[in-house]
Design a protein around this motif. Sequence first.
Motif, PDB file in Angstrom:
ATOM      1  N   LYS A  45       0.845  -1.192   0.000  1.00 38.59           N
ATOM      2  CA  LYS A  45       0.000   0.000   0.000  1.00 38.59           C
ATOM      3  C   LYS A  45       0.882   1.245   0.000  1.00 38.59           C
ATOM      4  CE  LYS A  45      -3.847  -2.334   2.292  1.00 38.59           C
ATOM      5  NZ  LYS A  45      -4.766  -2.370   3.455  1.00 38.59           N
ATOM      6  N   PHE A  46       1.320   1.621  -1.201  1.00 40.65           N
ATOM      7  CA  PHE A  46       2.161   2.803  -1.324  1.00 40.65           C
ATOM      8  C   PHE A  46       1.285   4.055  -1.382  1.00 40.65           C
ATOM      9  CE2 PHE A  46       4.964  -0.356  -3.632  1.00 40.65           C
ATOM     10  CZ  PHE A  46       5.853  -0.503  -2.572  1.00 40.65           C
ATOM     11  N   PRO A  47       1.656   5.080  -0.666  1.00 42.70           N
ATOM     12  CA  PRO A  47       0.888   6.331  -0.735  1.00 42.70           C
ATOM     13  C   PRO A  47       0.772   6.820  -2.176  1.00 42.70           C
ATOM     14  CG  PRO A  47       2.527   6.432   1.031  1.00 42.70           C
ATOM     15  CD  PRO A  47       2.802   5.178   0.255  1.00 42.70           C
ATOM     16  N   GLY A  48      -0.427   7.210  -2.544  1.00 35.41           N
ATOM     17  CA  GLY A  48      -0.667   7.759  -3.868  1.00 35.41           C
ATOM     18  C   GLY A  48      -0.963   6.743  -4.945  1.00 35.41           C
ATOM     19  N   ALA A  49      -0.957   5.455  -4.610  1.00 42.48           N
ATOM     20  CA  ALA A  49      -1.190   4.435  -5.638  1.00 42.48           C
ATOM     21  C   ALA A  49      -2.546   4.622  -6.310  1.00 42.48           C
ATOM     22  CB  ALA A  49      -1.085   3.040  -5.026  1.00 42.48           C
ATOM     23  N   GLU A  50      -3.511   5.124  -5.529  1.00 36.31           N
ATOM     24  CA  GLU A  50      -4.860   5.300  -6.090  1.00 36.31           C
ATOM     25  C   GLU A  50      -4.910   6.415  -7.136  1.00 36.31           C
ATOM     26  OE1 GLU A  50      -4.373   8.167  -2.762  1.00 36.31           O
ATOM     27  OE2 GLU A  50      -3.881   6.037  -3.076  1.00 36.31           O
ATOM     28  N   THR A  51      -3.861   7.251  -7.202  1.00 35.02           N
ATOM     29  CA  THR A  51      -3.841   8.360  -8.170  1.00 35.02           C
ATOM     30  C   THR A  51      -3.179   7.974  -9.489  1.00 35.02           C
ATOM     31  OG1 THR A  51      -1.682   9.282  -7.508  1.00 35.02           O
ATOM     32  CG2 THR A  51      -3.626   9.935  -6.211  1.00 35.02           C
ATOM     33  N   PHE A  52      -2.586   6.777  -9.543  1.00 35.40           N
ATOM     34  CA  PHE A  52      -1.819   6.386 -10.722  1.00 35.40           C
ATOM     35  C   PHE A  52      -2.718   6.326 -11.952  1.00 35.40           C
ATOM     36  CE2 PHE A  52       0.399   3.050 -13.337  1.00 35.40           C
ATOM     37  CZ  PHE A  52       1.524   3.810 -13.621  1.00 35.40           C
ATOM     38  N   GLN A  53      -2.285   6.959 -13.033  1.00 31.62           N
ATOM     39  CA  GLN A  53      -3.109   7.072 -14.237  1.00 31.62           C
ATOM     40  C   GLN A  53      -2.899   5.928 -15.225  1.00 31.62           C
ATOM     41  OE1 GLN A  53      -5.464   9.762 -14.777  1.00 31.62           O
ATOM     42  NE2 GLN A  53      -5.020   9.750 -12.581  1.00 31.62           N
ATOM     43  N   GLY A  54      -1.811   5.165 -15.031  1.00 29.41           N
ATOM     44  CA  GLY A  54      -1.575   4.016 -15.896  1.00 29.41           C
ATOM     45  C   GLY A  54      -2.271   2.777 -15.355  1.00 29.41           C
ATOM     46  N   GLU A  55      -1.734   1.609 -15.698  1.00 33.74           N
ATOM     47  CA  GLU A  55      -2.291   0.351 -15.195  1.00 33.74           C
ATOM     48  C   GLU A  55      -1.353  -0.220 -14.143  1.00 33.74           C
ATOM     49  OE1 GLU A  55      -3.453  -4.127 -16.791  1.00 33.74           O
ATOM     50  OE2 GLU A  55      -3.714  -2.396 -18.137  1.00 33.74           O
ATOM     51  N   GLN A  56      -1.924  -0.800 -13.096  1.00 33.13           N
ATOM     52  CA  GLN A  56      -1.127  -1.461 -12.069  1.00 33.13           C
ATOM     53  C   GLN A  56      -1.832  -2.751 -11.646  1.00 33.13           C
ATOM     54  OE1 GLN A  56      -0.831   0.883  -8.414  1.00 33.13           O
ATOM     55  NE2 GLN A  56      -2.651   2.059  -8.984  1.00 33.13           N
TER      56      GLN A  56
END
Length: 600
Positions: free
Chosen positions: A306-317
């Motif tokens: 659970k890295f901070p900001g992961a929910e903001t990533f615009q690509g695919e994860q």
Amino acid sequence: MTETALKSDTEVVTDWLGSLGAALERGDVNAALELFDDDCYWRDLVSFTWNIKTLEGKAQIRAMLEATLADVRPGHWQIEGEASEAGGVTEAWFTFETAVARGRGHLRLKDGRCWTLLTTMTELKGFEEAKGERRVKGAEHGVHPERKSWLERRTAEAAELGTTRQPYCVIVGGGQGGIALGARLKRLNVPTIILERNARPGDSWRKRYKSLCLHDPVWYDHLPYLPFPDHWPVFSPKDKIGDWLEMYTRIMELDYWGSTECTGAQFDEATKTWTVQAVREGKPVTLHPKQVVFALGVSGYPNLPKFPGAETFQGEQHHSSQHPGGDAWRGKRCVVIGSNNSAFDICADLYEHGADVTMVQRSSTHIATSDSLMELALAGLYSEQAVKSGIDHHKADLIFASVPYKIMHSFHIPVYEEMKKRDADLYSRLEQRGFRLDFGDDGSGLFMKYLRRGSGYYIDVGAAELVASGKVKLKSGDVQSIKPHSVVFSDGSELPADLIVYATGYGSMNSWLATLVSPEVADKVGKCWGLGSNTTKDPGPWEGELRNMWKPTQQENLWIHGGNLHQSRHYSQFLSLQLKARKEGIPTPVYGLAPVHHLR
């Protein structure tokens, strides 16, 4: 010259077995212990302990014999074949019997006394598999009006099980582990249903990225009863394995419920029966088996950091278990977080599809090249040469099992010392790129890491060269956060990314228990896997066997079955015999039920 020196190795072993048998028959534990070296180990797979247990030293052997001898009543100790001697150690195979079973074992003597002893249960008396001369006739000769064909009988049997007739055992998980155990139980006439959420056997392989192949060689990977044909490739592609598993379930006539998800299980202490809830093809089903086996792989749920900001990533994860392949990522910037098997495989897959790939290494990794591993570590037991010398996978499994875990690392250290020399150029170039290498805390390499922690290694089938040559970029360090278009590290550096793959492993397999049974039962069972070696990610105390695997747990009638193909094949034999004995009402007093030192 002593009388012993005049005897052949076979005569020495024959005399030793005779002395042990006589001492045990008259209940003389002291006399039995005189036959053991001060440095001695007795590993028992079910036959004496109804457990998977290693006794280390004379005191532990004494305690086991004093507790079990009256019930076990062993006898008929007979050498099998000829003994051999090398390096001052005499080795031999033998057979024996107990009050309820037949067994096979392996012995190592030093100066006429036992160093290591392996005893394994092979069959229960009166409940032998219907094979060889005991096989069923199949054809029903004569004239029988309204006779039912094999297909009609098989269809009716499958329709009844789980509806009008309850299974004795339910296996949750229909991968190779569940299938191997299901085949063993079918041969022992133990009514069993395998629950698998995927539609078809083998789908757990088919759904992985398309370049996936087994890293273990074919001789290591046979399923029970039906070995791969002799033209099968050394390293099996995932879809080929998937098709083999599907074919296997049909030929072995397993009661395999695909498209069925287990949603919960509760144990009734009064009736000693489980209630298992499932959804089969969209419809709820309730089963009431006596035994439940969780066969959900070698690990639990995927570890998603659970890295901070992961929910903001615009690509695919996504986690590595969900990676579909590199087709869509040509020319894209891909970051793979992790540096173990899946990470290397996925980096290679992405590179082959034209992606710009960076591997993120957060901790050191052991790398063993496939060729060196095959030649130095496996060739003696699992290879074409081994088969030609008379060591098939059945014998190889027992030889492997005969080495106690307490001293196994000492067998492996010289192998990996030689590997360091053989592959020094690759290792040097990896380190020049900044890759952090290790060979385990004590230099014992890959398999000990696998047993101790189930992670921290890569069997190199080519991707290490991509890192060593710089074709796959390398970043060492801890991830601090995720931005909409990049990964940020604790040193302040930043990697642009269109795709993030989390090759970050899995949790303990008993996390499934917390979800499907209860957190209380998961903690009652405790951590699964690991030896308690007090090495990285394998905290003590020392257990001597893999925690909770293939043997009784602290939760009555609940079992854990998993591991690689080799372990699924080998240990399914001993788990199936434990379950069959309970079904038939054979007393199974468990010696040395392991205490729980670690919760989930």
